[in-house]
Design an enzyme around this catalytic site. Structure first.
Site, PDB file in Angstrom:
ATOM      1  CB  SER A 269      -8.289   1.528   5.769  1.00 46.45           C
ATOM      2  OG  SER A 269      -8.838   2.820   5.825  1.00 46.45           O
TER       3      SER A 269
ATOM      4  CE  LYS B   2      -3.749   2.126   2.685  1.00 46.16           C
ATOM      5  NZ  LYS B   2      -4.640   1.963   3.864  1.00 46.16           N
TER       6      LYS B   2
ATOM      7  CB  SER C 245      -7.432   4.238   2.827  1.00 47.79           C
ATOM      8  OG  SER C 245      -6.758   3.606   3.895  1.00 47.79           O
TER       9      SER C 245
END
Length: 479
Positions: A179, A80, A155
């Site tokens: 997330s 990520k 996210s």
């Protein structure tokens, strides 16, 4: 070419060690799938083809020499883009950081690389992780492989989309409000957030110390258990890192799978509380039905499942003032500089929920302690809590629903992904398990929350559920 989309990470590990395939072949396969499908999915912000292939060649040399101590040696992974990567740009979803190349890995990436994993790229995320959709000013939104007009969530939406589409076998995520588990549910993969502090964070902004954690997104529970085993463990750079030895994640996952294969009642003796709304949140009827079916499926596996409504204050009334105040503090003078990169909904939150005095902050922290105590009471009676992972199915990009479960709601992440927030506040481990698809063919997840420090129970139940209701064959492996 190696069919990377058809193999789990553990299967790739075994094949590499048996010299049935090479790391170069596996990494090339991953990179070719990224090249073919990322223009449409926008799951990656950065691709590291040249260094990844060089690392793969070195992994092959080590494997040929009998290397056996590095459990992820030669297997590609996505990271990520909130996780710092030495020598590879880390944007944090910001145009202002489009050329930022860290000198050092964050702890998570360092441990994955030390274990032999090969970083093939950095996945899409909203600016500073502030949204439930993976959109930013750097480029197009990350979209959902199940239906590319829909969001992959956020996210960690780029990581979830990359795993669901078979571009990589696993990826990192981070989570301070859902997330990991929300995009896992939206993309039909397995995502887990461990006990707070189980996986240390460094470097980390001040806003993350209270509620944020790191964790894996993968297709299988066993893959997540291996990744957790590599990522977990104390590090003095993180003041909230747990010092105690973590449970044996891999043994727990193996036990759950074996019991589900050998026993008619693999969850016998387990007490599970089921709640469709945690007492506060509207949920689409189809989502509720599929999540409750999953909970009752665990009852059919021998668990005692009882409906429960925790006696808790509305979680967002406590969480948001604390989180937003910490976030503003962590950004300091940079907030004004970055305002143009944030979407209107994030700017509204920054204004609406900021506390104005030390006294009001202390008051919220006291309410947080009461909130945690109320859920401690629930877990004195139950081993797990089960609820929907999200309140809705994945929706069209940029168009969060204004009506959920027959009720008018404010469109935004606080209404379509409300369930994880309680467990970020308590620090308890959670996992989102794929539990079915809607009539429109969109994935749905069920969220399980465990006791503090008991990721082993969570993994055991997840693995047993996976055996009884397998999900991997349903994934939309783009061709």
């Amino acid at each position: 070419m190696i069919p990377i989309a058809d193999l789990s990470a553990l299967e790739l590990v075994a094949a590499l060690r048996a010299r049935q395939i090479s790391s170069v072949e596996v990494t090339q396969s991953s990179l070719q799938r990224i090249e073919a499908h990322n223009p449409k999915l926008c799951a990656f912000l950065t691709v590291c083809a040249e260094p990844a292939l060089a690392q793969a060649a070195e992994a092959d040399r080590q494997l040929a020499g009998g290397e056996s101590d590095r459990p992820l040696l030669g297997v590609p992974i996505a990271v990520k883009d909130l996780h710092e990567t030495a020598g590879v740009r880390t944007t944090h979803g910001l145009v202002a950081c489009a050329e930022h190349i860290p000198e050092a890995d964050c702890i998570v990436v360092q441990r994955l690389r030390d274990a032999g994993a090969i970083v093939v790229g950095k996945t899409n995320t909203p600016a500073l992780g502030l949204l439930g959709e993976s959109k930013n000013r750097l480029g197009p939104d990350s979209v959902n492989p199940w239906s590319t007009d829909r969001t992959s969530g956020g996210s960690s939406g780029g990581s979830a989309a990359a795993v669901a589409a078979g571009l990589v076998p696993w990826a990192t995520g981070s989570d301070s409000a859902g997330s990991i588990t929300q995009p896992a549910a939206f993309c039909g993969v397995y995502g887990t957030k461990p006990t707070h502090g189980r996986i240390p964070s460094w470097p980390s902004a001040n806003d993350s110390r209270l509620f944020a954690d790191q964790g894996p997104l993968s297709v299988t529970v066993a893959d997540a258990a291996l990744m957790l085993a590599v990522m977990a463990g104390h590090d003095a750079r993180d003041p909230v890192a747990i010092r105690a030895e973590p449970p044996d994640f891999q043994s727990a996952a193996r036990l759950g799978a074996r019991d589900a294969q050998d026993s008619a009642r693999p969850l016998a003796g387990l007490r599970i509380g089921w709640s469709h709304d945690l007492g506060h949140f509207p949920v689409d009827g189809e989502i509720r039905s599929l999540a409750e079916k999953a909970a009752r499926g665990m009852e059919g596996m021998g668990a005692i499942v009882e409906e429960v409504t925790p006696d808790i204050e509305h979680p967002f009334h406590v969480y948001m003032p604390i989180y937003i105040s910490n976030f503003r503090f962590s950004l300091g003078d940079r907030l004004n500089e970055l305002r143009g990169e944030l979407f209107p909904e994030s700017l509204r939150e920054l204004e609406e929920f900021s506390l104005t005095s030390a006294e009001s902050y202390v008051g919220c922290m006291t309410r947080l302690l009461r909130f945690r105590a109320a859920l401690d009471d629930v877990f004195a009676r139950y081993d797990l809590m089960i609820m929907p992972s999200t309140a809705t199915a994945p929706f069209p990009c940029g168009r969060p629903p204004g009506r959920i479960g027959g009720q008018e709601v404010a469109p935004g992440w606080m209404t379509f992904m409300p369930f994880q927030i309680a467990w970020n506040m308590t620090g308890q481990p959670t996992a989102s398990l794929p539990c079915g698809v809607t009539a429109d063919g969109l994935p749905v997840g069920v969220l399980a929350a465990g006791r503090i420090g008991r990721e082993d129970t969570l993994l055991r139940v997840s693995a047993a559920f996976e055996v009884r209701q397998p999900w991997a064959q349903n994934l939309p492996r783009v061709q």
